[in-house]
Design an enzyme around this catalytic site. Sequence first.
Site, short mmCIF file in Angstrom:
data_model
loop_
_atom_site.label_atom_id
_atom_site.label_comp_id
_atom_site.label_asym_id
_atom_site.label_seq_id
_atom_site.Cartn_x
_atom_site.Cartn_y
_atom_site.Cartn_z
N CYS A 51 20.00 22.05 -50.68
CA CYS A 51 19.26 23.54 -51.05
C CYS A 51 19.43 25.43 -50.63
O CYS A 51 18.75 26.00 -50.88
CB CYS A 51 17.79 23.53 -51.88
SG CYS A 51 16.58 23.01 -50.40
N CYS B 25 11.86 18.03 -44.78
CA CYS B 25 11.20 19.42 -45.76
C CYS B 25 10.34 18.78 -46.69
O CYS B 25 9.29 19.35 -46.90
CB CYS B 25 12.30 20.28 -46.81
SG CYS B 25 11.65 20.78 -48.19
#
Length: 884
Positions: free
Chosen positions: A764, A676
């Site tokens: 997340c 990410c």
Amino acid sequence: MTRNISIRIMKSVLYARVSTEEQKSNQTIDTQIHGIGGMLQYAINHKLPVPDETMMFIDDGFSGATLIRPALTAFRDYLKTHDDVAYFLVYDADRIGRDTYNQLIILEELKKKNVTIHFKTGELGSTPNDKLLFTILSAFSEFERAKIMERTQRGMKRRIESGKFNGGRPMFGYKYNYPIGKHELDEAEAKVVKMIYDWYTEDKLNIRQIQAKLFDLKIPTKYDALKNTEKNRKMKGLKKYPIGWWSEVTIRNVLANEAYTGRWYCGKNQTIKLDVANLRTGKPKVRQIKRAKEEWYPIEIPRIVSDEQHKKALLQARKNLIFAKRCTKQTYLLQGLIRCAKDGLRYRGHQEKSDVIYYYCKSRANNTPQENCKSPYLRADQIEPMVWNTVKSILENPEEVFNTFRDESILNEERAKSIEGRLDYIDGAIKKLEVAKKRITEAFKAEAMTLPEFRKEKTDIELSEEKLISERDGLKMKLNVQHDVGAKIDLFKETCHKFLSKINDPKIVTERLKKDIIKLVIDEVVIEGESVKIFATIPLPNKIHEREMDKTDIPGTFNAGATLGPVNETNMARIWNKHKQSNTPLKRKVFVAMSGGVDSSVAAALLKKQGFDVTGVFMKLNNAPDDALSRAKKVAQILKIPFLVLDLRKEFKKRVINYFLEEYRRGRTPNPCVVCNKEIKFNYLFKLKADFFATGHYARLKNGRLFRANDENKDQSYFLWKLNQNQLKRVLFPVGDYAKPEVRSLAKRFNLPVFETPESQDICFKLPARLKLYTIGQRKGLGLSGGPFWVLGRDAKKKLILTKNEKDLYQKELFFRDANWLSGKPPKIPFKATAKIRYRAKLAPTTVLKNNRVVFVQPQRAITPGQSVVFYKNNELLGGGSIS
């Protein structure tokens, strides 16, 4: 018994060629065919079939340098489809082609069809003597062609060196006197050229405005004259433009052509052969390139415009390019005016999605070859008011300008006399240089000087002449100012009053009007380090003037008394050049990735306190908490910084979630935070236009090197091993020097509502409840009795391998792939370091060997493929890789 017997009659083919109209008129075709030594008589004498007219292939006026000839092509096509050709009659080998290569191509095609070749000297056999003879004839033909070409080029150069024109159509404004081989002025066209220059340089008309005026006045072009000739009137293909229609390119070429100053150069280009072959001819391709200016051949022609006016036209063209209207909705007040002092490039305007406008140096653009100079980004709401206030202060308080202008303009009598004496000397020196130029030209024509000597002498004379002319113009301007200082100061006051009447009226002050006034007053804004330098010029309006042209100026095109003015209300003249400097520090622009948590919020607050121009960026990812965006936006409002939202849900799903699921499908344990950071956060953050980028990661930077955070419990450098040097030079980690309790304390001190926000979760995004994921070393959640059991891995069928002995999880070696070293190059192998095999693992001493092999001093628990191994030395992050 009857038998049908077919008899094939073999034919002769005759080929003839001439390359020029002159040879054609001298009956060389007839010589090759019908003469006493012609090929028809040759066929009769040698008892060969005499070719009829259908078997005669004749190329009139075609060069032998290429095989692309109508008759030769027709014969080659005929030869491919017919087998009745037995003899090929040609006068000489060079009629086939001038190059040996072309001749051999044709002869090879004839040989494949068993066709016998006959020249005027006899049959070309296949014996070694015949082949040698043909090679000699071919080489001689090629030599003769090269000799003709060299002689032609030499004659062409000699003609140019003697000052004569070398073919082609003369430019607009000139006609060619063929008896003497010289250019002469076409008075009517020359007046049009002068008029175009006046419109462009004095009246400040642009190309399209000039185009409209020329069309209104029905001034014919060279093309119009070409269309109206008897020969071309009936020709097809000529474009049907109305009389007086000038293309923009034609007008631009007139204004850019140096020849109108009396200097015309021939031989600017040369032809070179390329290594790439032409697909049709098989010969090397050619390309024209420009020679160095010292190798050009100068030709003296009558002057239409002065050197000064030509330079003005070039300068005006550059200004028009800089200030041209762009296809933008936004009006940039300082378009084309801001210049970078580091590399001299202009600043560009850019509007962010948040509607904040910035100016940035052209070197920062991705499509420019220049190296990024890293000059600061300028916020329009900071730099534009600074420049606009400078303009207003100049116009509202002109006393300083009056005094400066008066002191610089008024000369005493002795100084004025010395200037007049210097002008007399300059005029005499210019006349002497003109005489010297004529003398060296005559010496060169008489062959008393070589071409290099002539060019050197002529260049030296022209440079001296230009310097004297420039000095003369400057001195004359000083004398002119001396004569009417009072009148010019009155005009200066009038200018200031005129501008102030518009500036002080809020009803008419628009962005476009402000831009026009700034463009008139400001020369440029130079960004030098952390300061801004503003150079200004006060425009001086001259009397409105009109130029009238009567019918005698250009016969047949003007109505009597046609008026071309008033052409411009303010004919600009520079009377003041005052340098003003503002040492106001420029704020460095930084984008901060804000997640709505305490770390990124405090990072933004710290940067703003340090004087940065901060913009918050919220990245909307998959399954982000509903209140995260509102928290981040609330913090931005409290800090009074712009706020930007990037919707990256599609990219996040494609690059992170899909990677996560695919790794588990392959039996590996993914590390989504590392991916990410590389593919989402830093990738899209760095696509924005800014000096720096910041995040709330706990890590420290020193001189482009990345270190672990002071708070070892919160250190996040493990997730940053995929960064590179370009990113490290522009990234900031403001909270890396603080411990977590200190960060919460700072948030409370800055009155940020996130100071009690709980820690964010590790992953997340949410996964389907039915999806069962296992990793090496896992004990809980297996749902087995009789344990405890630990996961050791998966077998070939993707089934779990379990163990009851925890010691089986420990290993001393691993291999890794996809290595990245933050310094840009790998360390010298082998090397010792400390390493982490997962985020919460402790640093362990290790040795890195060849083939990405890692050996630990002590066995490590649950070394997991897919996780990252990260290497440190004295708390400095060296790099890492993915465990394989």
